[in-house]
Design an enzyme around this catalytic site. Sequence first.
Site, mmCIF file in Angstrom:
data_model
loop_
_atom_site.group_PDB
_atom_site.id
_atom_site.type_symbol
_atom_site.label_atom_id
_atom_site.label_comp_id
_atom_site.label_asym_id
_atom_site.label_seq_id
_atom_site.Cartn_x
_atom_site.Cartn_y
_atom_site.Cartn_z
ATOM 1 N N ARG A 129 0.803 -1.233 0.000
ATOM 2 C CA ARG A 129 0.000 0.000 0.000
ATOM 3 C C ARG A 129 0.829 1.273 0.000
ATOM 4 N NH1 ARG A 129 -2.926 -3.079 3.594
ATOM 5 N NH2 ARG A 129 -4.750 -4.032 2.598
ATOM 6 N N LYS A 151 3.595 11.484 -11.517
ATOM 7 C CA LYS A 151 2.708 10.647 -12.348
ATOM 8 C C LYS A 151 3.417 9.325 -12.606
ATOM 9 C CE LYS A 151 -0.037 13.862 -15.100
ATOM 10 N NZ LYS A 151 -0.347 14.263 -16.492
ATOM 11 N N GLU A 193 11.269 17.996 -24.848
ATOM 12 C CA GLU A 193 10.517 18.282 -23.617
ATOM 13 C C GLU A 193 11.178 19.432 -22.846
ATOM 14 O OE1 GLU A 193 7.675 16.875 -23.226
ATOM 15 O OE2 GLU A 193 7.719 14.753 -23.808
ATOM 16 N N LYS A 234 8.722 22.939 -14.187
ATOM 17 C CA LYS A 234 7.759 21.856 -13.945
ATOM 18 C C LYS A 234 7.349 21.839 -12.474
ATOM 19 C CE LYS A 234 6.191 17.239 -14.774
ATOM 20 N NZ LYS A 234 6.309 15.956 -15.445
ATOM 21 N N GLU A 244 -3.506 17.838 -12.087
ATOM 22 C CA GLU A 244 -3.914 18.262 -13.427
ATOM 23 C C GLU A 244 -5.403 18.541 -13.545
ATOM 24 O OE1 GLU A 244 -1.781 16.426 -16.671
ATOM 25 O OE2 GLU A 244 -3.355 16.972 -18.084
ATOM 26 N N ARG A 248 -1.666 22.342 -15.146
ATOM 27 C CA ARG A 248 -0.670 21.311 -15.493
ATOM 28 C C ARG A 248 -0.830 20.845 -16.936
ATOM 29 N NH1 ARG A 248 1.560 16.256 -11.670
ATOM 30 N NH2 ARG A 248 2.964 15.443 -13.250
ATOM 31 N N ASN A 252 1.230 19.715 -21.784
ATOM 32 C CA ASN A 252 0.877 18.914 -22.961
ATOM 33 C C ASN A 252 1.030 19.684 -24.274
ATOM 34 O OD1 ASN A 252 0.226 16.772 -21.298
ATOM 35 N ND2 ASN A 252 -1.901 17.439 -21.092
ATOM 36 N N HIS A 255 1.422 17.917 -27.581
ATOM 37 C CA HIS A 255 1.142 16.498 -27.350
ATOM 38 C C HIS A 255 -0.106 15.983 -28.067
ATOM 39 C CE1 HIS A 255 4.420 16.711 -24.541
ATOM 40 N NE2 HIS A 255 4.293 15.450 -24.191
ATOM 41 N N HIS A 259 0.973 12.968 -30.032
ATOM 42 C CA HIS A 259 0.470 11.618 -29.723
ATOM 43 C C HIS A 259 -0.144 10.957 -30.953
ATOM 44 C CE1 HIS A 259 0.127 12.220 -25.087
ATOM 45 N NE2 HIS A 259 1.292 11.703 -25.431
ATOM 46 N N HIS A 273 9.051 9.349 -28.728
ATOM 47 C CA HIS A 273 8.079 10.276 -28.128
ATOM 48 C C HIS A 273 8.530 11.736 -28.279
ATOM 49 C CE1 HIS A 273 5.103 11.941 -25.393
ATOM 50 N NE2 HIS A 273 6.090 12.543 -24.747
HETATM 51 N N1 LIG Z 1 5.497 10.291 -15.580
HETATM 52 C C1 LIG Z 1 5.549 11.327 -16.383
HETATM 53 O O1 LIG Z 1 5.208 12.444 -16.003
HETATM 54 C C2 LIG Z 1 6.077 11.130 -17.762
HETATM 55 C C3 LIG Z 1 6.380 12.240 -18.555
HETATM 56 C C4 LIG Z 1 6.915 12.025 -19.824
HETATM 57 C C5 LIG Z 1 7.138 10.722 -20.278
HETATM 58 N N2 LIG Z 1 6.832 9.663 -19.484
HETATM 59 C C6 LIG Z 1 7.090 8.288 -19.928
HETATM 60 O O2 LIG Z 1 8.484 8.168 -20.118
HETATM 61 C C7 LIG Z 1 8.727 7.101 -21.044
HETATM 62 C C8 LIG Z 1 9.826 7.520 -21.986
HETATM 63 O O3 LIG Z 1 10.992 7.780 -21.239
HETATM 64 P P1 LIG Z 1 12.444 7.783 -21.905
HETATM 65 O O4 LIG Z 1 12.419 8.592 -23.143
HETATM 66 O O5 LIG Z 1 13.398 8.139 -20.839
HETATM 67 O O6 LIG Z 1 12.597 6.274 -22.414
HETATM 68 P P2 LIG Z 1 13.313 4.972 -21.827
HETATM 69 O O7 LIG Z 1 13.225 4.864 -20.376
HETATM 70 O O8 LIG Z 1 12.776 3.857 -22.641
HETATM 71 O O9 LIG Z 1 14.849 5.217 -22.235
HETATM 72 C C9 LIG Z 1 15.201 5.320 -23.599
HETATM 73 C C10 LIG Z 1 16.290 4.302 -23.975
HETATM 74 O O10 LIG Z 1 17.541 4.756 -23.442
HETATM 75 C C11 LIG Z 1 18.146 3.718 -22.663
HETATM 76 N N3 LIG Z 1 18.890 4.415 -21.616
HETATM 77 C C12 LIG Z 1 18.368 5.076 -20.558
HETATM 78 N N4 LIG Z 1 19.332 5.727 -19.904
HETATM 79 C C13 LIG Z 1 20.494 5.454 -20.534
HETATM 80 C C14 LIG Z 1 21.839 5.866 -20.341
HETATM 81 N N5 LIG Z 1 22.173 6.744 -19.376
HETATM 82 N N6 LIG Z 1 22.777 5.370 -21.168
HETATM 83 C C15 LIG Z 1 22.453 4.546 -22.198
HETATM 84 N N7 LIG Z 1 21.194 4.157 -22.451
HETATM 85 C C16 LIG Z 1 20.220 4.612 -21.621
HETATM 86 C C17 LIG Z 1 17.009 2.866 -22.209
HETATM 87 O O11 LIG Z 1 17.433 1.568 -21.897
HETATM 88 C C18 LIG Z 1 16.084 2.911 -23.425
HETATM 89 O O12 LIG Z 1 16.532 1.989 -24.370
HETATM 90 C C19 LIG Z 1 7.410 6.811 -21.718
HETATM 91 O O13 LIG Z 1 6.903 5.580 -21.242
HETATM 92 C C20 LIG Z 1 6.508 7.954 -21.265
HETATM 93 O O14 LIG Z 1 5.154 7.570 -21.161
HETATM 94 C C21 LIG Z 1 6.304 9.842 -18.248
HETATM 95 ZN ZN LIG Z 2 5.900 14.234 -23.482
#
Ligand SMILES: NC(=O)c1ccc[n+]([C@@H]2O[C@H](COP(=O)([O-])OP(=O)(O)OC[C@H]3O[C@@H](n4cnc5c(N)ncnc54)[C@H](O)[C@@H]3O)[C@@H](O)[C@H]2O)c1
Ligand SMILES: [Zn+2]
Length: 377
Positions: A129, A151, A193, A234, A244, A248, A252, A255, A259, A273
Amino acid sequence: MTALVRNDPTIVNVALGTRSYDIVIGRALLASLGARIAALRPGAKAVIVTDDNVARYHLEPAEAALRQAGVASSRIIVSPGEASKSYRVFEEVCEAVIASRVERGDLAIALGGGVIGDLTGFVAAVVRRGLDYVQVPTTLLADVDSSVGGKTAIDSAHGKNLIGAFHQPILVLADTALLDTLPEREFRAGYAELVKYGLLGDADFFAWLEKNWREVFAGGPAREHAIAESCRAKAAIVARDERETGERALLNLGHTFGHALEAACGFSDRLLHGEAIGAGMALAFEFSARRQGLLPMAEAQRAIRHLADVGLPTRLQDIPGPLPSVDQLMDLIAQDKKVKRGMLTFILVRGIGSAFIEAGVDAREVRVFLSEKLAER
Ligand SMILES: NC(=O)c1ccc[n+]([C@@H]2O[C@H](COP(=O)([O-])OP(=O)(O)OC[C@H]3O[C@@H](n4cnc5c(N)ncnc54)[C@H](O)[C@@H]3O)[C@@H](O)[C@H]2O)c1
Ligand SMILES: [Zn+2]
């Protein structure tokens, strides 16, 4: 003097009452992870969740930092990529966390990009929990966006991020040196971003990025400054609107178009993305200027030029492979957004640094605009 300033980490507080926490930003901070955790939660054990790519470079240094401060830890390594935000991997990680004899009062550490952060945060939200967790972002996107704001989510067959919770971390440790191993394409996608904060609310920051983006990509103090400015932006928005219900949503920007393009490319390597958001922001600026008359086209072009300069896609012709018809793109937009009586909610701009939420965008206007853009391909 400069050297001293450079070595001191920047601290940005996310002010959420009893759920407040610090984002600590600086180069080579990972070594302080254990000491910072021991100070926050004396005697707590930790379970590190990471992926194979990140583990290769950064897991052992993270474990060493914990060991040095006397923090006992175990590790869970998942496959890289969005597919790990699934029920199956979520279940595996929950079971592994429980098997590692983590108690309430212990904590999880998300060592990775947004995928690891979202997955680990959601696991931490529900196991026993609610466990505390720490974000150690390793991608630029995670530094400036996903690690901040609480989030957390995994994906449903119906869409991304549909199963989740708001669960704030107790600390974000953004070591900018961890980005040195990140592929340049991933760094550039994260930059979309980052520049978003300038485009949506801070014209001075945008102008600074226009001058200094090469140094941000190269690393060093400019990178830290840019990450800190983004986290400040942020954090301020999240502090005012954690769940949000209003403001917030400005985050987007780009986006809605983004998207739809991401979905059109099947959420594949064809379009990351951040790349989709680059194109999405360029479209949002042009739509605001040309179809809504909200700003001069020259100012929209200034925003688009910068996105193109750093190498992000800004036009539909920059996206490789086939794109669907305008009808299919409109369906994707409608799935993503609530359409009320033919009206869409969009983040529009009155200029660089002044985005706003518009609930009355005529879907027909969007369709005409997208048909023109598709015809240019
Ligand atoms: N929670 C939120 O507010 C929020 C906001 C934006 C995006 N997201 C989510 O974030 C995700 C995308 O995140 P991302 O772009 O970081 O992708 P990711 O976590 O998939 O990382 C991208 C790639 O880089 C590799 N990698 C990561 N760090 C590395 C490093 N230091 N050296 C070498 N390789 C490395 C990973 O293994 C992966 O292959 C999506 O699922 C999206 O929905 C969440
Ligand atoms: Zn985004």
